[in-house]
Design an enzyme around this catalytic site. Sequence first.
Site, mmCIF file in Angstrom:
data_model
loop_
_atom_site.group_PDB
_atom_site.id
_atom_site.type_symbol
_atom_site.label_atom_id
_atom_site.label_comp_id
_atom_site.label_asym_id
_atom_site.label_seq_id
_atom_site.Cartn_x
_atom_site.Cartn_y
_atom_site.Cartn_z
ATOM 1 N N THR A 170 28.704 40.785 23.081
ATOM 2 C CA THR A 170 27.696 40.799 24.137
ATOM 3 C C THR A 170 26.832 42.051 24.008
ATOM 4 O OG1 THR A 170 29.059 39.513 25.662
ATOM 5 C CG2 THR A 170 27.305 40.827 26.633
ATOM 6 N N PHE A 172 24.390 44.732 25.788
ATOM 7 C CA PHE A 172 24.176 45.332 27.103
ATOM 8 C C PHE A 172 22.986 46.291 27.046
ATOM 9 C CE2 PHE A 172 28.549 44.041 27.094
ATOM 10 C CZ PHE A 172 28.858 43.727 28.406
#
Length: 267
Positions: A170, A172
Amino acid sequence: MKIYYQWEIWAYSNIVWNHFSNNLWNLEVIWVKNFLQVFEKISENNLWIVPIENSYAGSVYENFNNLKKFDYYIYAEHFLEINHVLASKSKNIEEIKKVYSHYQALMQCDNFIKKHNFEPINYFDTATSAKYVSETNDEKIASISSKLAADTYWLNILQEKIQDQQWNTTRFFLVWKKYLDLNIKKSWKISLIFKTKNIPSALYKCLWAFATRNINLTKIESIPAMQNPFESVFYVDFEWFLTDDDISWALKELEFFTQELKILWDY
């Protein structure tokens, strides 16, 4: 100075904080209920960390819209490898009937959930799911979260690395309202959001501003404009290795073919 992220301790945004902690050691870390509250807490003395996209489940569109809505800078990015665990008060995976987690985590573990015939329950966040499971007496439910969250709430880890994509990652963003030099390593990217003019080949003409200057786009995605039905805006990341003049002329050409253009800063 404070830094905000969504929900409980050892949510993945909290884990990302550790990456920046050497540079921002004197900040107070605070969790709030949802992404909108994170954005609403921004001031000149506060920062926030939010997920923006996942390598398997795709983009977190809510945060794209928040970036469009609020006048903040992307200050840095970080890529975190996501390893989900199945955790419960039970010690037997065969007893589990329902799993609680954030919708992104449920999507990232879709094959695992279907294989075990679990009922997926969309909950606030991964860490909050672990907390909820720990506070009930139901041994037929489990959470999908980080190992740190499961350990924090004294849950039994029934299986690790349950995500469908083993290199699940992921991305960020660290965001601030104003630019200050925090000595954070740059990715050498620029991000922006634009809406094309209503003319033939508008998107082609916008992208030509980058192509003619050999500017490498690392991401382009259409997202709903949230104004009229089925109108879109485009989110773009591009590598920033050229001179300021090259970038300036590319953005001027892009601006000529757009109705709206918002530069989310270089980082």
